[in-house]
Motif scaffolding. Structure first.
Motif, mmCIF file in Angstrom:
data_model
loop_
_atom_site.group_PDB
_atom_site.id
_atom_site.type_symbol
_atom_site.label_atom_id
_atom_site.label_comp_id
_atom_site.label_asym_id
_atom_site.label_seq_id
_atom_site.Cartn_x
_atom_site.Cartn_y
_atom_site.Cartn_z
ATOM 1 N N ILE A 775 -21.021 -33.246 29.833
ATOM 2 C CA ILE A 775 -20.511 -32.399 28.755
ATOM 3 C C ILE A 775 -21.027 -30.983 28.982
ATOM 4 C CG2 ILE A 775 -20.493 -31.984 26.276
ATOM 5 C CD1 ILE A 775 -21.040 -34.961 25.877
ATOM 6 N N HIS A 776 -20.109 -30.043 29.193
ATOM 7 C CA HIS A 776 -20.476 -28.645 29.334
ATOM 8 C C HIS A 776 -20.284 -27.892 28.021
ATOM 9 C CE1 HIS A 776 -20.644 -28.894 33.810
ATOM 10 N NE2 HIS A 776 -19.720 -29.823 33.612
ATOM 11 N N ASN A 777 -19.245 -28.262 27.289
ATOM 12 C CA ASN A 777 -18.938 -27.573 26.035
ATOM 13 C C ASN A 777 -18.373 -28.591 25.048
ATOM 14 O OD1 ASN A 777 -18.101 -25.907 23.953
ATOM 15 N ND2 ASN A 777 -17.333 -24.317 25.322
ATOM 16 N N LEU A 778 -19.154 -28.892 24.029
ATOM 17 C CA LEU A 778 -18.760 -29.892 23.042
ATOM 18 C C LEU A 778 -17.803 -29.334 21.992
ATOM 19 C CD1 LEU A 778 -19.293 -32.862 22.460
ATOM 20 C CD2 LEU A 778 -21.298 -32.196 21.111
ATOM 21 N N GLU A 779 -17.492 -28.051 22.087
ATOM 22 C CA GLU A 779 -16.644 -27.417 21.083
ATOM 23 C C GLU A 779 -15.171 -27.761 21.270
ATOM 24 O OE1 GLU A 779 -17.898 -25.552 18.490
ATOM 25 O OE2 GLU A 779 -19.781 -26.338 19.308
ATOM 26 N N PHE A 780 -14.794 -28.240 22.449
ATOM 27 C CA PHE A 780 -13.390 -28.525 22.726
ATOM 28 C C PHE A 780 -13.222 -29.993 23.121
ATOM 29 C CE2 PHE A 780 -14.151 -24.064 23.776
ATOM 30 C CZ PHE A 780 -13.183 -23.443 23.005
ATOM 31 N N GLY A 781 -12.155 -30.610 22.624
ATOM 32 C CA GLY A 781 -11.791 -31.963 23.032
ATOM 33 C C GLY A 781 -12.805 -33.016 22.670
ATOM 34 N N ALA A 782 -13.335 -33.002 21.429
ATOM 35 C CA ALA A 782 -14.387 -33.940 21.043
ATOM 36 C C ALA A 782 -13.920 -35.387 21.129
ATOM 37 C CB ALA A 782 -14.878 -33.615 19.631
ATOM 38 N N ALA A 783 -12.662 -35.635 20.773
ATOM 39 C CA ALA A 783 -12.160 -37.020 20.828
ATOM 40 C C ALA A 783 -12.135 -37.559 22.245
ATOM 41 C CB ALA A 783 -10.771 -37.079 20.209
ATOM 42 N N LEU A 784 -11.648 -36.731 23.171
ATOM 43 C CA LEU A 784 -11.622 -37.159 24.573
ATOM 44 C C LEU A 784 -13.038 -37.327 25.112
ATOM 45 C CD1 LEU A 784 -8.776 -34.845 25.936
ATOM 46 C CD2 LEU A 784 -8.610 -37.233 25.249
ATOM 47 N N ILE A 785 -13.934 -36.442 24.718
ATOM 48 C CA ILE A 785 -15.327 -36.534 25.165
ATOM 49 C C ILE A 785 -15.961 -37.819 24.646
ATOM 50 C CG2 ILE A 785 -17.608 -35.506 24.845
ATOM 51 C CD1 ILE A 785 -16.284 -32.764 25.047
ATOM 52 N N GLY A 786 -15.699 -38.163 23.371
ATOM 53 C CA GLY A 786 -16.262 -39.397 22.815
ATOM 54 C C GLY A 786 -15.777 -40.635 23.550
ATOM 55 N N LYS A 787 -14.501 -40.663 23.924
ATOM 56 C CA LYS A 787 -13.970 -41.819 24.652
ATOM 57 C C LYS A 787 -14.561 -41.905 26.053
ATOM 58 C CE LYS A 787 -9.615 -44.226 25.582
ATOM 59 N NZ LYS A 787 -8.129 -44.167 25.464
ATOM 60 N N ALA A 788 -14.719 -40.758 26.708
ATOM 61 C CA ALA A 788 -15.344 -40.753 28.039
ATOM 62 C C ALA A 788 -16.795 -41.200 27.957
ATOM 63 C CB ALA A 788 -15.256 -39.357 28.650
ATOM 64 N N MET A 789 -17.505 -40.808 26.897
ATOM 65 C CA MET A 789 -18.886 -41.267 26.714
ATOM 66 C C MET A 789 -18.944 -42.783 26.640
ATOM 67 S SD MET A 789 -21.201 -38.802 26.540
ATOM 68 C CE MET A 789 -22.506 -39.581 25.609
ATOM 69 N N ALA A 790 -17.975 -43.396 25.975
ATOM 70 C CA ALA A 790 -17.980 -44.855 25.818
ATOM 71 C C ALA A 790 -17.743 -45.568 27.136
ATOM 72 C CB ALA A 790 -16.916 -45.256 24.797
ATOM 73 N N PHE A 791 -16.911 -45.003 28.009
ATOM 74 C CA PHE A 791 -16.535 -45.698 29.237
ATOM 75 C C PHE A 791 -17.401 -45.328 30.441
ATOM 76 C CE2 PHE A 791 -12.784 -46.616 26.787
ATOM 77 C CZ PHE A 791 -12.324 -47.823 27.288
ATOM 78 N N SER A 792 -18.142 -44.239 30.366
ATOM 79 C CA SER A 792 -18.944 -43.831 31.523
ATOM 80 C C SER A 792 -20.193 -44.679 31.649
ATOM 81 C CB SER A 792 -19.334 -42.347 31.390
ATOM 82 O OG SER A 792 -20.129 -42.151 30.239
ATOM 83 N N ALA A 811 -19.363 -37.982 18.703
ATOM 84 C CA ALA A 811 -18.927 -38.297 20.060
ATOM 85 C C ALA A 811 -20.080 -38.763 20.930
ATOM 86 C CB ALA A 811 -18.257 -37.079 20.694
ATOM 87 N N VAL A 812 -21.297 -38.406 20.546
ATOM 88 C CA VAL A 812 -22.471 -38.679 21.377
ATOM 89 C C VAL A 812 -23.357 -39.773 20.803
ATOM 90 C CG1 VAL A 812 -24.585 -37.643 22.305
ATOM 91 C CG2 VAL A 812 -22.464 -36.317 22.267
#
Length: 1062
Positions: A775-792, A811-812
């Motif tokens: 995660i470089h910038n949590l200000e954009f695309g929080a939903a996509l970031i949360g899903k990637a966190m779950a699968f990574s 998301a985190v």
């Protein structure tokens, strides 16, 4: 009848296990062609003990039945070996060998594998280079024969085991000789009747045994001599006796040193193990044998559980094998020759360029002289003349002035030896020339009567010009070369210091004595539970292994730690094997487990130096939508490029997959070429391959036009575009046959990689890979970031403190167990005061005062500030809100009118000016309310400027206050390097700066606009800055020597990658 090789059930099980284990058990590439002589020896029973191949097939189908001696023994030994392995898996300890027989393989396979031994193309496990010092059990020949005699019914039924495939192959004469010996023993001469029958039988038995052993020794020597001669003629470096090897037997291994890369070594050692390097390792020293030639030998006992022996030869002192050294030497020599050839070609080209330039300069001068010659004369009536009238080069002549208005006339002139004309000047006073007669700016020109031929003159002129240009160029090249060598040396020294810092960074928890762990040594592990989850536990147990928990010996048994002398730490002693490249630790409260300290799932690791096994490289693939400098919008592009370069420099393989935008800066792409095409998603995707900053980059260009839009971001369908790219990138890896260890994706734009991989590709050809998400910038695309966190498998953000600050984000928050903060770094090649073309004086920590003083003067002059020895404070920032930008403009006008000589506010980005600001400032102020990582403070320290920052995000992780953070800095292996404060107002900034009480130059940061304006207007005392000048300079030197490049973050990311694969 001929026999077909069929694996034993144990071998089949091992093969299945190896298939399940995957690449972890395959031999590394670096050992192909190794100068460690490698062999494997298959052990088999006699042919007569195997019924036929059909029985083996039945045994395969029914493991609980036996169809002959061979298969029955195989079943027993399989069960035995499986039990041993099972015990090892349960408790991590290798059990002792039981007294059962083990099925073996045909020795002919080893004989046929001689070519493999010679070429080094041998299937040897990665763990085959390990040496485990153990006692090898052997039995004397006499004991073996006594056991056999006791089991035999009569001496006539004795069987002589001989070398070769079958005893019947021996000559009839030797059999007759043996039978004669047997008959002689059976019919002894008459003996004294005083002996009783028992004594007579004992004597007969002893005599027979003596003769039998002598006969056996004669046959053994003859067989060994024959094998040595045959193998020497064939050029084979290895043979063993007996040729038919059985379990529970002593064998002799012979090695011809003269055929080996060890031919000049005084000592030859053998190290090996059994059953594919998985059972009972051993190490022995070979001795010179009785054989003719350079044959060395040793005796090895084959355990009953063994079906194969694996071994290597080495020199006993330097396990960095000669063949590897020779290969490295040859590679270095080839590189040296190629570099020399490039140097020669470059020198030829440079010389030719010098000649061309000399020719052009001579031609220009010749043209000028020809024009002057048209005006040149020997004298001018009533103006001047030269005496003597006939002169040539090297003559001294005088010019006389005839003008009446000149009080003093005449001057001496030394004519150049090859001159064709000379310049005549008329001045009233040779010492104080105020008035000139220069012929109305045309000068006077006189012809040299006796001059060299014109063509010869210009040839010599061109040669002299060429020599001058050549000398000047060589001096420039030498200066550049010396600077490059110094730059490389400084980078190497910095990298070495960073590794030391990395090892010391966990010293408050765990460290070793000695700090540098070497293979084959014994080290003491120190652990301080007070700083961990095991604080206050009555017992601490060390659990240790090697090579990231993959070592062939498995984990060592848990070891209870004892108090160390200093009182705060516990300690334990560990023997490091020779085939180790990494030590691995976790700690527990009990021998059987309980609570563990495993460094939040990362485990503790310490590198091992000097081992015979090198850490195998990982293959990392970055899937990203930005990459500096070809497709850079923000910091993401810098991270992708810089992190990849740093990891690649640590000998790992890195590839990058990027969209082929139509707006790419292709001038920074080298060797761009079409790679392949593939079809996916209803369209053709063209793949281009090129090099960017030394990295291999695959550019995906879908023919549906998704990336032919003239920009990277800003389209209404960015989510669709990047989602397609993520899926296409995974498809490219699958269709291209890639098997990466790590797939690293970044931010919302490549977040879909995480779940697409797990849902569509992990079970269909890419099962080896693990996904890391940053995660470089949590200000954009929080939903996509949360899903990637779950699968990574692992996730990161750009600093440890920032990871804590965002830990409550939806998301985190559910994934904190795999979420880590790793700092970013700066590019030391871009930000390098020693090679910076934008500053007046290059400098390092050695001449920091000189360099920064010159830069400060240049900065004051450029900005129109007062030229004075005053402390220079800089605040760098940005204003994304247009309303704040307007406030900045008003502030700039206010500062310009009221503090013109002492303050400037610059509202544009200027690359050269930014370099000059970092070099010329004394302090860099960063009062950010929010800063995930921050690069400003890191760049400032690179240039010897002292950071003054607010305690937030990466600012807190990188700036350690000189008054308050000594312990926190030491815990990171650093020294204090700046000033920090808590408040987000003028009072907080005032407190930090007032410890040096300075301000002069600001480029104002938006978050503190009004407060900083007041701060600027009122000013502070500067006495502390003047009083502590020497200390301040030492602080500048200290921060310059700290490494804020990607060296340390790359080490942290490698630990994360390994943890993801564990």
């Amino acid at each position: 009848m001929p026999r077909t090789q069929v694996p034993t059930s144990t071998q089949r099980r091992d093969q299945k296990n190896e298939e399940k284990e995957g690449p972890g058990t395959s031999p590394p590439d670096e050992f192909e062609g190794s100068n460690i002589e490698t062999s494997e020896l298959n052990i088999e029973y006699d042919k007569e003990e195997v019924s036929d191949i059909n029985l083996v097939a039945v045994e395969e189908e029914r493991d609980n039945e036996s169809n002959g001696i061979d298969l029955e023994v195989a079943s027993i030994s399989k069960s035995l070996f499986d039990n041993k392995i099972s015990q090892f898996d349960d408790n991590g300890r290798i059990p002792e060998v039981d007294e059962h027989t083990m099925e073996s393989k045909d020795a002919e396979r080893f004989t046929k594998s001689e070519d493999k031994v010679t070429t080094g193309d041998v299937d040897v496990s990665i763990y085959g280079r390990g040496i485990e010092e153990k006692q090898i059990h052997t039995k004397s020949g006499e004991d073996q024969w006594r056991e056999k005699i006791e089991k035999e019914e009569s001496v006539e039924e004795m069987v002589i085991f001989k070398a070769g495939k079958d005893a019947s192959d021996e000559s009839d004469s030797r059999i007759d000789e043996t039978e004669t010996i047997s008959k002689t023993v059976e019919q002894p001469e008459a003996v004294d009747t005083g002996y009783n029958s028992v004594s007579e039988d004992t004597k007969k038995e002893d005599n027979f045994l003596k003769l039998k052993l002598e006969s056996e020794e004669i046959l053994r020597k003859e067989a060994v001599d024959r094998l040595a001669e045959d193998n020497f003629k064939k050029g084979n470096k290895l043979f063993y006796y007996p040729e038919l090897v059985k379990p529970d037997q002593d064998i002799e291994i012979y090695f011809n040193r003269s055929f080996s890369t060890l031919k000049n070594e005084p000592d030859v050692m053998i190290m090996g193990a059994y059953n594919g390097w998985k059972w009972k390792s051993f190490t022995l020293k070979l001795s010179k044998s009785h054989l003719n030639g350079d044959w060395w030998s040793c005796q090895v006992h084959v355990p009953k559980e063994a079906y194969k022996i694996d071994f290597v030869f080495y020199n006993g002192k330097d396990v960095e094998t000669r063949e590897q050294e020779e290969f490295a030497r040859q590679k270095a020599e080839r590189e040296r020759q190629a570099e020399e050839q490039r140097r020669i070609e470059a020198e030829i080209a440079a010389n030719e360029a010098d000649r061309v330039q000399a020719r052009e300069e001579a031609a220009k001068r010749r043209k000028i002289v020809q024009e002057i010659m048209k005006k040149a004369v020997s004298s001018v009536d009533n103006v001047w003349y030269i005496e003597p009238t006939a002169f040539e080069g090297n003559d001294m002549v005088s010019s006389s002035n005839l003008k009446k208005n000149m009080e003093t006339g005449g001057m001496l002139t030394n004519v150049a030896h090859n001159a064709r004309l000379t310049l005549v000047g008329l001045v009233p006073d040779l010492l104080q020339a105020i008035i000139y007669d220069n012929n109305n700016l045309q000068d006077f020109h006189a012809i040299v009567p006796t001059s060299i031929p014109e063509e010869l003159y210009w040839v010599k002129e061109e040669q002299q010009t060429y020599k001058r240009l050549n000398t000047e160029r060589r001096l420039r090249e030498e200066a550049i070369r010396a600077k490059a060598e110094k730059t490389a040396r400084l980078k190497a020294e910095t990298k070495e210091r960073t590794l030391k810092t990395f090892l010391l960074s966990q010293k408050h928890i765990v460290y070793t004595d000695p700090l540098d762990v070497h293979a084959g040594s014994t080290v003491t592990v120190f652990y301080n539970p007070a700083n961990t989850v095991l604080n206050g536990k009555p017992e601490i147990w060390l659990r240790c292994s090697f090579n990231r928990w993959t070592h062939r010996l498995g984990p060592l048994p848990p070891q209870k730690m004892i108090p160390a002398e200093n009182g705060s730490h516990l300690k334990a002693t560990v023997k490091v094997p020779l085939d180790a490249y990494m030590m691995d630790f976790v700690f527990s409260e009990r021998e059987d487990g309980g609570i563990f300290d495993n460094k939040n799932g990362m485990d503790y690791h310490i590198p091992v130096f000097g081992g015979v096994v090198k850490e195998p490289p990982m293959h990392i693939v970055h899937i990203a939508v930005e990459m500096a400098p070809i497709a850079k919008v923000g910091g993401l592009g810098d991270v992708v490029t810089s992190l990849s370069r740093a990891v690649q420099d640590m000998n790992h393989n890195v590839d990058i997959i990027l969209p082929k935008y139509d707006c790419l800066n292709l001038s920074n792409v080298k060797d761009l070429q079409f790679h392949k095409s593939y079809f996916w998603g209803g369209t053709e995707i063209k793949v281009w391959l090129g090099k960017v900053e030394g990295l291999s980059v695959y550019f995906l260009e879908p023919q549906n036009g998704l990336f032919w839009v003239g920009c990277i971001y800003g389209r209404g369908n960015d989510g669709e575009r990047f989602g397609f790219f993520c899926h296409a990138a995974l498809e490219f890896l699958l269709q291209g046959g890639f098997h990466p260890d790590i797939i690293h994706c970044h931010d919302w734009s490549s977040a879909p990689v995480a779940w697409l991989f797990k849902e569509h590709y992990v079970h269909y050809g890419l099962s080896k890979a693990r996904v890391v998400f940053t995660i470089h910038n949590l200000e954009f695309g929080a939903a996509l970031i949360g899903k990637a966190m779950a699968f990574s498998d692992k996730a990161t953000t750009v600093s440890p403190t920032y990871s804590q600050e965002v830990s409550g984000n939806p998301a985190v928050a559910p994934h904190l167990y795999k979420f880590h903060g790793i700092l970013n770094g700066i590019d030391p090649d871009i930000w390098d005061p020693y090679n910076d073309k934008f500053i007046p004086v290059p400098y390092t920590s050695e001449n920091v005062v000189e360099g920064k003083t010159a830069a400060k003067e240049a900065l004051q002059q450029k900005l129109g500030l007062k030229r004075a020895d005053l402390p220079l404070v800089v605040l760098l920032g940005s204003a994304p809100d247009p309303r704040i930008q307007n406030d900045f403009v008003n502030l700039a006008n206010q500062l310009h009118s009221s503090h013109n000589d002492y303050a400037r506010l610059c509202l544009t980005y200027d690359e050269p000016l930014s370099h000059l600001i970092y070099a010329g400032s004394d302090f860099i102020l960063v009062p950010s309310i929010f800063e995930p990582c921050g690069l400003t403070q890191l760049t400032a320290m690179r240039y010897g400027s002292i950071p003054v920052v607010r305690k937030t995000g990466g600012l807190y992780d990188t700036v350690f206050d000189v008054d308050h953070d000594n312990e926190r800095a030491q815990a990171c292996g650093l020294e204090p390097n700046g000033f920090n404060f808590d408040g987000a107002d003028a009072a907080g900034v005032d407190y930090a700066l007032n410890r040096f009480s300075v301000y002069t130059y600001y480029s104002v940061y938006p978050c503190l606009l009004q407060e900083l304006t007041e701060f600027l207007l009122f000013g502070r005392a500067i006495s502390a800055w003047y009083d502590g000048r020497e200390w301040f300079y030492s602080l500048c030197k200290r921060v310059m020597e700290q490494d804020w490049s990607w060296n340390r973050p790359a080490l942290d990311y490698l630990e994360l990658y390994h943890a993801a694969r564990k």
